[in-house]
Design an enzyme around this catalytic site. Sequence first.
Site, short mmCIF file in Angstrom:
data_model
loop_
_atom_site.label_atom_id
_atom_site.label_comp_id
_atom_site.label_asym_id
_atom_site.label_seq_id
_atom_site.Cartn_x
_atom_site.Cartn_y
_atom_site.Cartn_z
N GLU A 1 0.87 -1.17 0.00
CA GLU A 1 0.00 0.00 0.00
C GLU A 1 0.91 1.22 0.00
O GLU A 1 1.49 1.57 1.03
CB GLU A 1 -0.92 0.01 1.23
CG GLU A 1 -1.86 1.19 1.27
CD GLU A 1 -2.46 1.43 2.63
OE1 GLU A 1 -2.83 2.60 2.91
OE2 GLU A 1 -2.54 0.49 3.43
N CYS B 1 -1.90 9.17 2.65
CA CYS B 1 -1.46 8.64 1.36
C CYS B 1 -2.45 8.91 0.23
O CYS B 1 -2.08 8.90 -0.94
CB CYS B 1 -1.19 7.14 1.47
SG CYS B 1 -2.62 6.17 2.01
#
Length: 484
Positions: free
Chosen positions: A226, A260
């Site tokens: 991720e 993110c």
Amino acid sequence: MSTETIKEMESVLDLQKKLHNSEDAPSYDLRMDRLKRLKEMLLKYSDEILETINDDYGTRDKNNTFLSEILSSLGSVDYSIKNLKKWMKPEKRIANAGQPFVARLMMKLLGASAEIQYQPLGTIGMIKPWNFPINLIISPVAQAFAAGNRIMLKPSEITPKTSALTKKMFNEFFDKSEIEVFLGGPEIAIAFGNLKFDHLLFTGSTQNGQKVMESASKSLVPITLELGGKSPVIMDDNCDLSTSATRIMRGKTMNAGQICIAPDYMMMPKGKVNEFIEESEKAISYMFPDIKYNENYTSIVNEKHFERINHLIDDAKEKGAEIRTINPADEDFEQQEGHKIPPTFVINPTDDMKIMQEEIFGPVLPIKEYDNIEETIDYVNSNPRPLALYYFGKNKDSEEKILNRTTSGGAAINDVVWQYGQEDMPFGGVGNSGIGSYHGVEGFKQFSHQKSVLRQFKSDLIKGMMPPYEGKMFENTKNQIMKK
């Protein structure tokens, strides 16, 4: 200390693997017990979590921390609890699906069946970041526990107090044969990434993700990455600027942009920039009448990242970009201990600026102007695939065109960031923004081995199809198929 920690990691991994191989797969009751203990742990330590993360940051909005670290984590655990029994059931498939219908039906009547069994992988290694140091642990842990796995965890050294609390919590509620937490800096993280896990989950930068992938490949350890990247916001000319500005500013100031999936740059029709900034100023002034000493406005996590973000702004300014800062109380941010950066726009940046080359991870937002919506698609597709993409507008044709012709880990329409909290949808990247996904049933499957099981019928119906090919069964079947 590092040598002792590395030896302990190897010892715990050996213990967990031996138990995995010698014991039956965890029952529904055991998995449910682990999930309920995980929830109990969160509830017991919720107040201490809020205080500890705030201490690590200097200032972190405690209400937002409750929403993003406690409430969101509880949601992940509860969703796994609610759906565990359904997820664990074997998934029925069609036996001999490639055969003609009559033959397939006959085989089924004679007892042929097929199913997918979801089997625990074993030990899942997790290397987790500092920006959401509880939620980004709890969510995948819940799904890995639901899948029947054991876990080894390496939290970030950048939030050391929260990492220490994480170890304390898990050690109180779980045995190390179930989950263990290892503290330390880059040396420990490298050694951790070299262990022969049954699966490794890494959350962090693309650069570090490449290193983790390289290390894992040496032992053929399957990985989920991720990562991040530069997530674009595409503003259509018919969008509601007031609503759009409010939602984008909420997302960009949440955790001071240290997310993110935070918007990393905007593309806006020419002539709309000033109006958008005016609406953004209204939104920020309402949320944060002042910033410097406001406990609801989060600090940059440390001096290193504070200086990095300011360097990106300075580089853009030196190369000709216009810098617009939102500072409702006209405060002086030159002299401060809090590492706070007010919301900042970089107008019409060029691709040679570092701010358009690196993930910002802060409350700074470049704005590029465009003439035609096609330009936005071309620009997104000319860059590495982002973790998220956002579209604001009312034009369904433009919306569908952007969704169909761009590739991103996920997308949201007329909002930002909130797609992460959707437990019934997978979350993950694509290309440079990640490999694999988790959340909900996708997380359960990601941390499971999907074993195909065929139960064949007892009668030897295919004898004539095998050597020495007695009778006419083979020729008749071949002729029938070739006639198609």
